[in-house]
Design a protein around this motif. Structure first.
Motif, PDB file in Angstrom:
ATOM      1  N   ALA A  86       0.826  -1.210   0.000  1.00  0.00           N
ATOM      2  CA  ALA A  86       0.000   0.000   0.000  1.00  0.00           C
ATOM      3  C   ALA A  86       0.859   1.257   0.000  1.00  0.00           C
ATOM      4  O   ALA A  86       0.467   2.294  -0.531  1.00  0.00           O
ATOM      5  N   ARG A  87       2.059   1.162   0.585  1.00  0.00           N
ATOM      6  CA  ARG A  87       2.972   2.308   0.587  1.00  0.00           C
ATOM      7  C   ARG A  87       3.757   2.401  -0.711  1.00  0.00           C
ATOM      8  O   ARG A  87       4.459   3.384  -0.952  1.00  0.00           O
ATOM      9  N   GLY A  88       3.683   1.357  -1.540  1.00  0.00           N
ATOM     10  CA  GLY A  88       4.424   1.362  -2.796  1.00  0.00           C
ATOM     11  C   GLY A  88       5.857   0.914  -2.655  1.00  0.00           C
ATOM     12  O   GLY A  88       6.696   1.212  -3.504  1.00  0.00           O
ATOM     13  N   THR A  89       6.191   0.201  -1.563  1.00  0.00           N
ATOM     14  CA  THR A  89       7.568  -0.242  -1.359  1.00  0.00           C
ATOM     15  C   THR A  89       7.776  -1.710  -1.683  1.00  0.00           C
ATOM     16  O   THR A  89       8.900  -2.200  -1.617  1.00  0.00           O
ATOM     17  N   VAL A  90       6.729  -2.446  -1.986  1.00  0.00           N
ATOM     18  CA  VAL A  90       6.860  -3.793  -2.525  1.00  0.00           C
ATOM     19  C   VAL A  90       5.857  -3.942  -3.654  1.00  0.00           C
ATOM     20  O   VAL A  90       4.945  -3.139  -3.805  1.00  0.00           O
ATOM     21  N   ARG A 114      15.314   2.372  -7.231  1.00  0.00           N
ATOM     22  CA  ARG A 114      15.737   1.127  -6.582  1.00  0.00           C
ATOM     23  C   ARG A 114      16.161   1.376  -5.140  1.00  0.00           C
ATOM     24  O   ARG A 114      15.877   0.569  -4.241  1.00  0.00           O
ATOM     25  N   SER A 115      16.825   2.514  -4.876  1.00  0.00           N
ATOM     26  CA  SER A 115      17.262   2.804  -3.509  1.00  0.00           C
ATOM     27  C   SER A 115      16.077   3.117  -2.605  1.00  0.00           C
ATOM     28  O   SER A 115      16.110   2.813  -1.407  1.00  0.00           O
ATOM     29  N   GLN A 116      15.028   3.725  -3.157  1.00  0.00           N
ATOM     30  CA  GLN A 116      13.863   4.076  -2.359  1.00  0.00           C
ATOM     31  C   GLN A 116      12.898   2.910  -2.178  1.00  0.00           C
ATOM     32  O   GLN A 116      12.186   2.844  -1.171  1.00  0.00           O
ATOM     33  N   ALA A 117      12.842   2.013  -3.151  1.00  0.00           N
ATOM     34  CA  ALA A 117      11.895   0.890  -3.094  1.00  0.00           C
ATOM     35  C   ALA A 117      12.613  -0.395  -3.490  1.00  0.00           C
ATOM     36  O   ALA A 117      12.358  -0.960  -4.544  1.00  0.00           O
ATOM     37  N   PRO A 118      13.532  -0.876  -2.642  1.00  0.00           N
ATOM     38  CA  PRO A 118      14.338  -2.047  -3.019  1.00  0.00           C
ATOM     39  C   PRO A 118      13.541  -3.335  -3.161  1.00  0.00           C
ATOM     40  O   PRO A 118      14.019  -4.278  -3.801  1.00  0.00           O
ATOM     41  N   SER A 119      12.336  -3.382  -2.577  1.00  0.00           N
ATOM     42  CA  SER A 119      11.545  -4.617  -2.654  1.00  0.00           C
ATOM     43  C   SER A 119      10.645  -4.681  -3.876  1.00  0.00           C
ATOM     44  O   SER A 119       9.974  -5.685  -4.104  1.00  0.00           O
ATOM     45  N   ILE A 120      10.617  -3.602  -4.679  1.00  0.00           N
ATOM     46  CA  ILE A 120       9.818  -3.617  -5.901  1.00  0.00           C
ATOM     47  C   ILE A 120      10.490  -4.528  -6.925  1.00  0.00           C
ATOM     48  O   ILE A 120      11.691  -4.430  -7.178  1.00  0.00           O
ATOM     49  N   ASP A 121       9.715  -5.432  -7.496  1.00  0.00           N
ATOM     50  CA  ASP A 121      10.200  -6.266  -8.604  1.00  0.00           C
ATOM     51  C   ASP A 121      10.115  -5.416  -9.873  1.00  0.00           C
ATOM     52  O   ASP A 121       9.041  -5.233 -10.437  1.00  0.00           O
ATOM     53  N   LEU A 122      11.238  -4.871 -10.294  1.00  0.00           N
ATOM     54  CA  LEU A 122      11.279  -3.941 -11.416  1.00  0.00           C
ATOM     55  C   LEU A 122      11.545  -4.699 -12.704  1.00  0.00           C
ATOM     56  O   LEU A 122      12.551  -5.398 -12.843  1.00  0.00           O
ATOM     57  N   GLN A 123      10.625  -4.567 -13.668  1.00  0.00           N
ATOM     58  CA  GLN A 123      10.753  -5.212 -14.966  1.00  0.00           C
ATOM     59  C   GLN A 123      10.864  -4.130 -16.039  1.00  0.00           C
ATOM     60  O   GLN A 123      10.058  -3.205 -16.070  1.00  0.00           O
ATOM     61  N   LEU A 124      11.863  -4.254 -16.920  1.00  0.00           N
ATOM     62  CA  LEU A 124      12.098  -3.260 -17.966  1.00  0.00           C
ATOM     63  C   LEU A 124      11.924  -3.896 -19.335  1.00  0.00           C
ATOM     64  O   LEU A 124      12.412  -5.002 -19.586  1.00  0.00           O
ATOM     65  N   ARG A 125      11.242  -3.171 -20.230  1.00  0.00           N
ATOM     66  CA  ARG A 125      11.032  -3.654 -21.592  1.00  0.00           C
ATOM     67  C   ARG A 125      11.340  -2.531 -22.578  1.00  0.00           C
ATOM     68  O   ARG A 125      10.679  -1.492 -22.542  1.00  0.00           O
ATOM     69  N   GLN A 126      12.341  -2.737 -23.421  1.00  0.00           N
ATOM     70  CA  GLN A 126      12.663  -1.740 -24.440  1.00  0.00           C
ATOM     71  C   GLN A 126      11.747  -1.949 -25.637  1.00  0.00           C
ATOM     72  O   GLN A 126      11.753  -3.005 -26.276  1.00  0.00           O
ATOM     73  N   LEU A 127      10.941  -0.911 -25.943  1.00  0.00           N
ATOM     74  CA  LEU A 127       9.931  -1.003 -26.996  1.00  0.00           C
ATOM     75  C   LEU A 127       9.891   0.312 -27.759  1.00  0.00           C
ATOM     76  O   LEU A 127      10.159   1.374 -27.194  1.00  0.00           O
ATOM     77  N   ASP A 128       9.527   0.243 -29.043  1.00  0.00           N
ATOM     78  CA  ASP A 128       9.296   1.495 -29.755  1.00  0.00           C
ATOM     79  C   ASP A 128       7.985   2.100 -29.258  1.00  0.00           C
ATOM     80  O   ASP A 128       7.220   1.476 -28.527  1.00  0.00           O
ATOM     81  N   ARG A 129       7.702   3.329 -29.667  1.00  0.00           N
ATOM     82  CA  ARG A 129       6.599   4.052 -29.028  1.00  0.00           C
ATOM     83  C   ARG A 129       5.234   3.418 -29.282  1.00  0.00           C
ATOM     84  O   ARG A 129       4.398   3.367 -28.381  1.00  0.00           O
ATOM     85  N   MET A 130       4.990   2.913 -30.494  1.00  0.00           N
ATOM     86  CA  MET A 130       3.679   2.333 -30.763  1.00  0.00           C
ATOM     87  C   MET A 130       3.513   1.005 -30.029  1.00  0.00           C
ATOM     88  O   MET A 130       2.412   0.670 -29.577  1.00  0.00           O
TER      89      MET A 130
END
Length: 311
Positions: A86-90, A114-130
């Motif tokens: 609920a706080r946005g830290t996980v 990452r330093s503020q919310a280390p428990s967030i499972d961060l997923q990155l996807r490189q995509l063109d704009r459309m």
């Protein structure tokens, strides 16, 4: 099974005294005795021996005590994870981004997030704009980092991330290398390295429109889908390109940069997210706060363009 009864059981087991256990859990002794009796009825065995004022654990009670402690620990940990969510830290946050965002401070933003919310499972996807627009609409990503303007549905919210002007990028051996300012028309007939048209890149739209206004269409001899590849091709002497000024802070060898005196729109990046997602994924708001903080710092620390261009 009532967690309150388990907590009362653990308190009595630790104190071996109903009165002290009641004080420990801040209730009257009769309430503790009643709940322990109900727990024993639920379990089907006696937890304590009671001889006068002396209280002891039965063998089943001794076996149940570590299990009860484990149940309470798991419950407390689960509750804390819910509160942290609920706080946005996980939780999980999936971010789609265009390649150029890597030059616009995205690594620094991700490091701070990452330093503020280390428990967030961060997923990155490189995509063109459309592709980002499609993924955002189908919940494939939570946040998109896209150029402005980008066609977005009405329930998509946006905020600015960064904006910059364009510079000409030339091989060091080029006849115009070392110039501080050039006009686009001076690049007419030069081999260009640019994005392929199928990507529908906003940057390509701006470049082609500016060249057309200068009286020519760029002669594209090499194509690449990423900014750093375009820069490497220029470095190799395969052509010239036009790129956001951000590259001058990161790519400093083998190429020459020059101001463009022609009027061109700024290249702007936005963060975009679904409006309804902010209630179920608080991490989006946490990411937005980091972006806002980064943008403020960037405005305060931005150097004059003359200090960043290299001959």
């Amino acid at each position: 099974m009532d967690l309150r009864r388990i907590r009362y059981f653990v308190a009595v087991a630790e104190e071996l005294h109903f009165g002290r256990a009641a004080d420990k859990v801040n209730v009257v002794q009769s309430a503790v005795s009643r709940q322990i009796k109900l727990l024993e009825e639920e379990l089907g065995f006696t937890l304590f021996t009671r001889i006068g004022q002396k209280v002891g654990l039965t063998i089943p009670g001794e076996i149940f005590l570590p299990e009860a402690n484990a149940i309470l620990q798991r419950a407390d940990e689960g509750l804390e994870r819910v509160r942290a969510s609920a706080r946005g830290t996980v939780g999980r946050l999936t971010i789609g981004f265009a390649d150029v965002a890597l030059w616009a401070g995205l690594p620094e933003i991700l490091r701070e997030f990452r330093s503020q919310a280390p428990s967030i499972d961060l997923q990155l996807r490189q995509l063109d704009r459309m592709s980002q627009v499609e993924a955002l609409n189908t919940t494939g990503i939570d946040v998109a980092i896209v150029p402005s303007p980008t066609p977005l549905d009405g329930d998509i919210c946006t905020e600015p991330l960064a904006a910059t002007s364009f510079v000409a990028v030339l091989p060091l051996q080029h006849r115009l290398a070392g110039r501080s300012d050039i006009a686009l028309r001076e690049l007419a007939g030069e081999p260009f390295v640019l994005f392929p048209t199928r990507m529908r890149a906003r940057m390509l739209e701006i470049i082609v429109a500016a060249c057309s206004a200068a009286g020519f269409m760029p002669r594209v001899t090499q194509e690449a889908e990423q900014v750093h590849t375009l820069m490497s091709l220029v470095n190799a002497g395969l052509g010239v390109t036009i790129a956001p000024e951000w590259v001058t802070e990161y790519y400093c060898t083998g190429v020459s940069y020059a101001h463009l005196i022609d009027p061109m729109p700024s290249y702007e990046l936005l963060i975009a997210w679904r409006a309804e997602a902010t209630s179920s994924n608080v991490a989006i708001n946490q990411f937005r706060r980091v972006v806002g903080m980064h943008s403020s710092q960037s405005d305060a620390l931005r150097r004059p363009v003359e200090d960043t261009l290299m001959a």
